[in-house]
Design an enzyme around this catalytic site. Structure first.
Site, PDB file in Angstrom:
ATOM      1  N   GLU A  13      62.107  56.145  99.758  1.00 45.22           N
ATOM      2  CA  GLU A  13      62.936  57.531 100.832  1.00 45.22           C
ATOM      3  C   GLU A  13      62.835  56.762 102.346  1.00 45.22           C
ATOM      4  O   GLU A  13      62.489  57.074 103.179  1.00 45.22           O
ATOM      5  CB  GLU A  13      62.616  58.771 101.053  1.00 45.22           C
ATOM      6  CG  GLU A  13      62.131  59.314  99.613  1.00 45.22           C
ATOM      7  CD  GLU A  13      62.557  60.583  99.260  1.00 45.22           C
ATOM      8  OE1 GLU A  13      63.001  61.551 100.606  1.00 45.22           O
ATOM      9  OE2 GLU A  13      61.395  61.591  98.933  1.00 45.22           O
ATOM     10  N   THR A  31      68.598  54.739  92.775  1.00 37.15           N
ATOM     11  CA  THR A  31      68.291  53.221  93.061  1.00 37.15           C
ATOM     12  C   THR A  31      68.320  52.918  91.164  1.00 37.15           C
ATOM     13  O   THR A  31      68.088  53.332  90.605  1.00 37.15           O
ATOM     14  CB  THR A  31      65.878  53.379  93.411  1.00 37.15           C
ATOM     15  OG1 THR A  31      66.362  53.967  94.276  1.00 37.15           O
ATOM     16  CG2 THR A  31      65.960  52.409  93.489  1.00 37.15           C
ATOM     17  N   GLY A  47      62.664  59.490  89.118  1.00 36.72           N
ATOM     18  CA  GLY A  47      61.218  60.730  88.425  1.00 36.72           C
ATOM     19  C   GLY A  47      62.281  61.730  88.049  1.00 36.72           C
ATOM     20  O   GLY A  47      62.831  61.867  88.161  1.00 36.72           O
TER      21      GLY A  47
END
Lengths: 710, 710
Positions: free
Chosen positions: B461, B169, B208
């Site tokens: 997701e 992303t 993350g």
């Protein structure tokens, strides 16, 4: 860092011959949206606020709040995670608010200041609200004027070394206030009441301000005189020594600790171990206990709970102010964010130009406009009813009964509106968050903190489900009353209509037809519930049990009736707007009514107003009006007149420079200079450099064993 | 503290001749509910888990987690507010999980461990999940086996001084992965790729593990060779020096900071300033760049995004495990909490005995059972499709195409299930919270943290709305294919049915009749959308534009189809249960199907399966089956087999001693010994003791002025 963007041609935009890209184009997009305004935006603000003077008044309040150093919100969301710091900050805000609300404003204006505070820091609003809205209003409502003046003299009017909390709820009793277990036993010898907590479940619970701030509590306790239980009354009980801040003898207080939101409030639990207070600390406007223990009961039990109604009414307005804030963020972002292009290498499409994205946001924008109108209507009823109650002498039982009838209608109307508006706004916040994708999940765009802070509204001061069922009972009772030819309040008078309406080829784009449809389905739903109730009565089922069996119907009729009420309020209210505003307001009102039909299509089919083929038409019309409203989406959100300070979400700022604003905010809150996590040495390095599968060297042991075996 | 409770007679309960009150009765109430079990609870656990052996396996995993010191959750909710401490704790949990998942378990079993962790600490699950689920799966899926082995050798398989993150992303690009703007330009001279971030909007965002933990990133970037853009490919880029933990040259990383939930993950942003990596760090299973810059494109573009599908599939199972946790808390509380009595002074009624409270919780209990069945069905499809893909050689284009067809069906089915299950569970958590009143808002009962942690599932997701519209397009395409006599996948084959079904006097309490109804409304809805699509096509509207205009219909058909799929899965699955379980499972399945009709009544009316009068019957039947399920509510939640450690909510503990448990937890987390707030001297005292309206003493000034004037 100067690589050309031609690698992703979907991001090349040319405006006035100049090239823009993903990063530089958003503010241009916003300016273009703003230029589309088909109506005078400033006039719309006046319409929403209730007039030019009100807008100017509101702006002065906002300015005062924004300038107050205590209200600086640069690090608001990060501080919200730090319990202790947050509470200190919140109290500082209480001080800033106190300055404003003790300068001689009217009750309505004080409520408005608190409503505004609630949007930017709901914890601060609630923390001061428990004193002014609950404690002080409670003393005003249930105490004599001498008692009220006494507590004002003690500092209650301006928080002069005084802070009141509202000790109603217990760990084991919330909605059922009449069931609280704390006792206030009259001791005739000393002319005192003895306040006591019989079990842990009877501990006062959720008491805002108790853990740190409150010097006094307005305690709901069962009045016991000579062993007889006279039900729940109100008592002022000193909680802390105002010089030392130590707890008073027999008072135990603890912190409730972490909550879902609003950690800025020091909610506490309170237990009383035979705490003695003077007789005259019992609130005696309606109920009384004389020196020699003679009890006078109030003319009407409901008078004890009046302090809660103002909170319920203001929550409808708050539903509007919260909805407009989050809608503005999501709609502005949708006008700047591009995603997917319809042709390979073509310019990406703005989110707001997708049909489904429009449908997620714009009917809810119309909903916010409707809630604003509904709130204005509700405030009218509220001030009429409460003024009447306040101007009726406590001894005038007949006058009181008549005033109480008004209050009952107010209770019923406000119950439905409070429940469905607070639910509606919770749903709006959530939908707006999801409409912003990942950036909606970021802490700095406010949705997470906002949602958690908001949803307590669905539970407190009347749990929404309890209120809804209660309003449904009232509606069925009104339906019964009409059949018996009895008088009903204004809000229920439409139930007298014939129940045979049909669309019959009329236009679904006519406001009057839509109102006819909504009144019809609401009236039929209630009538069918009344039929069922009468049947059950004939079968010998008790009233309580009959209403219990009609639970789902009670919920359904309240939902439909409340939606109808909101639509009618919106339609009535928009008639007061200037001609330049009427077209866009009519589009919004039609959108809201049509979208509401789409959601609740089954009742329109069941009750015969529409036929199956009409539902497809409704969907086409919802598309049509979302499309129309989409063109005015930015002017309609600008009209809410919220500064970036109020918005407090970089992707929702006025200038539309979404990526720049948001990146700057993130970087300022988390300077990237620290590349090593603070727990690198303590946790991270030991884990990453641990040893694997070292077979121990057992040779010495094996040799020894071999030697022994020799 | 020993005052008799007779002051509130509503709280006197006599059990076996012994008196209990509000505080002492709840565990007795719970025991009585448990004694009602009409079925073998342990066998139900086996049914839910998929067999006795699975239950035993699961219990071993749970035991290992519960024993791990890192997983002690005594202060979990309070720590969640403390960013820095939380992240250190989360990394310690990552260490504990790593021990378990690197012991040679299968992929399915690793997924299960992570699913279990997600219920007790979703931050820890996600933090380790980005390495194993995204980075390592991504390398496995898009790299050659030599490349995979190389990174395993570097420590990727067991986190040996290695941690991978997933840089897909960007700030300006989320769902549209094909539109990311980061570039990977091939430098033929050095045989390297140059990774670059062209604008701030192209910064990798939400990554993350990037802010603190990751040593390497799997970076999605546009492959540029000789100035030509070959679209998005995957590259492994070293981010940190593994000895010093300093950032690699040209790599900039910052912390994303505060989020709505999951603050235990160090999500970061990453910018690359012409960072050079060896050519062989590009993942070359399908796409390739040779030494001399010859580009081989993959046979199918979709192969690049395969790593995301497993997350989507596991989210349906997670929807079940999260729903069961919060349903257990709310149902246990409802069985112990009493509120209002139907007669003055009578015993108060348990919440669970109110019709409306039953309706709020028990159909959703049935929903959880249905999601469990739906997830089992989905896993079957998933393993079949992915095993087939994995066993097909990268060079076998025909085999790949056929395997991809399976994966496409998997994408479509999983898209609808992921979207509506994650939304369903978000709604369940929220309803359960509200059903617990104020105690649901307390931080210690887990709803707030749980909701915030959960709802990211609706966005990441595959954003739920994007997925839903995409699945709706597939359904309409299946409908078109059937009209053309083409082959469709198993999940869509029911669309071949006749479209004239009616209830026709059949029983609404017959599972087969209900399935017939659900298939009918789903098939008619899709058929009508296909009609409209064909019309638009005839009008010359482009395919893209036609689907755009059918947005609402795409959403609607996916909603109805997915609900039907879940109902059918539940009906099929319960047939595998032992006879002793069938009656209660049948009640649950009927309740779920009937309640779903009540919610979606309009399609049953529009598409002619039901008539208006049937809808009242449905409401009566929903009441009937909630009443039946209510009798087994506690055994049905006990069957979920969750320990108090998993529940982590004192009002939801097994023993039902709600007030005692909750009061003890609150007191332990906030010892009441500190009566003075820490900011008393700095903020509180100065405010409370401020001076009011002191007229300044101007006498000296006035005298002087007088003198001057003399």
């Amino acid at each position: 860092m100067t690589k050309s963007l031609s690698t992703n041609p979907a991001n090349d935009v040319v405006i006035d011959g100049k090239k823009y890209n993903t990063f530089t184009e958003p503010p241009k997009a916003m300016a273009a949206e703003r230029a589309k305004a088909s109506f005078p935006v400033r006039e719309m603000t006046y319409y929403l606020d209730g007039g030019e003077k009100v807008t100017e008044y509101n702006e002065a309040v906002w300015e005062q709040l924004e300038r107050a150093p205590a209200f600086d919100n640069t690090d608001y969301y990060d501080v919200c995670g730090d319990h202790e710091l947050l509470r200190a900050r919140t109290l500082a805000k209480v001080g800033a608010i106190a300055e404003i609300v003790t300068d001689g404003r009217s009750e309505r204006d004080i409520q408005k200041v608190l409503s505004f505070v609630s949007v930017i820091d709901p914890g601060a609003m609630t923390r001061i609200g428990v004193h002014f809205g609950l404690f002080l209003n409670g003393v005003r409502g249930s105490g004599t004027s001498e008692q009220f003046n006494y507590w004002v003299g003690e500092g209650a009017a301006n928080l002069s070394n005084f802070f009141g909390c509202f000790c109603m709820t217990e760990l084991g009793h919330g909605s059922n206030v009449a069931g609280v277990e704390t006792t206030a036993t009259f001791d005739r010898n000393t002319e005192e009441f003895v306040i006591n907590t019989p079990t842990i479940a009877a501990s006062k619970w959720w008491i805002g301000g108790a853990a740190h701030t409150a010097t006094h509590g307005l305690v709901f306790a069962r009045l016991i005189v000579d062993g007889k239980d006279y039900g729940v009354k109100n008592f002022v009980v000193p909680l802390r020594d105002r010089n030392t801040w130590n707890l008073m003898p027999g008072v135990s207080i603890g912190d409730i600790g972490k909550k879902m939101g609003r950690d800025g409030i020091d909610n506490g639990w309170v237990q009383f171990s035979n705490v003695r207070i003077p007789r005259l600390f019992m609130m005696m406007k309606y109920a009384k206990v004389s020196k020699d223990g003679k009890v006078t009961q109030p003319p009407l039990a409901q008078l004890a709970y009046g302090a809660l109604i103002s909170g319920r009414v203001s929550m409808v307005y708050d539903s509007y102010t919260w909805a407009r804030r989050f809608l503005t963020i999501a709609i502005r972002y949708a006008c700047c964010r591009r995603q997917f292009s319809s042709s390979p290498g073509g310019l990406e499409t703005k989110l707001i130009d997708y049909t489904f994205h429009q449908r997620r946001l714009l009917p809810r924008l119309a909903y916010a406009y409707a809630m604003n109108a509904g709130s204005a209507e509700l405030y009218k009823i509220y001030f009429a009813a409460t003024d009447r109650l306040a101007s009726t002498k406590p001894t005038d039982k007949e006058g009181l009964q008549s005033a109480i009838d008004d209050v009952k209608e107010l209770f019923s109307v406000s119950a439905g509106l409070k429940a469905f508006s607070t639910w509606g706004t919770a749903q709006i916040i959530d939908e707006c968050r999801q409409a912003c994708g990942g950036l909606g999940y970021s802490g700095y765009n406010g949705f997470g903190q906002g949602y958690n802070d908001w949803v307590v509204q669905c539970t407190w001061e009347g749990d929404n489900n309890v209120l809804t069922l209660s309003a449904g009972r009232s509606l069925i009772q009104s339906g019964l009353a009409i059949r018996k030819g009895e008088h009903v309040g204004a809000a229920a008078s439409y139930l007298k209509r014939e129940l045979n309406a049909k669309l019959n080829g009329r236009s679904l784009e006519d406001l009057n037809v839509l109102i006819d449809g909504w009144e019809h389905v609401s009236a039929v739903g209630i009538s069918q519930a009344v039929d069922r109730y009468v049947e059950l009565e004939k079968e010998g089922v008790s009233q309580t049990e009959a209403f219990e069996r009609l639970s789902q119907q009670r919920y359904d009729v309240t939902r439909v009736h409340t939606r109808m009420y909101l639509i009618k309020s919106f339609f009535e209210n928009l008639k007061t707007a200037s001609p330049a505003l009427q077209p866009v307001l009519t589009d919004l009102a039609l959108l809201f009514a049509l979208w509401s039909i789409e959601i609740d299509a089954s009742v329109f089919l069941r009750y015969g107003f529409l036929e199956p083929k009409d539902i497809s038409t409704i969907t086409v019309l919802v598309n049509k009006y979302t499309g129309k409203v989409r063109e005015q989406a930015i002017p309609l959100t600008d009209a809410f007149n919220q500064s970036d300070f109020v918005i407090n979400a970089p992707i929702g700022n006025y200038n539309g420079d979404v990526y720049n604003n948001y990146f700057a905010k993130t970087k300022a809150a988390n300077p990237p200079i620290n590349t090593h996590p603070p727990y690198y040495d303590s946790v991270m390095k030991p884990f990453f450099t641990r040893k694997f599968n070292d077979d121990p060297d057992l040779s010495a042991l094996e040799e020894e064993e071999a030697e022994e075996n020799e």
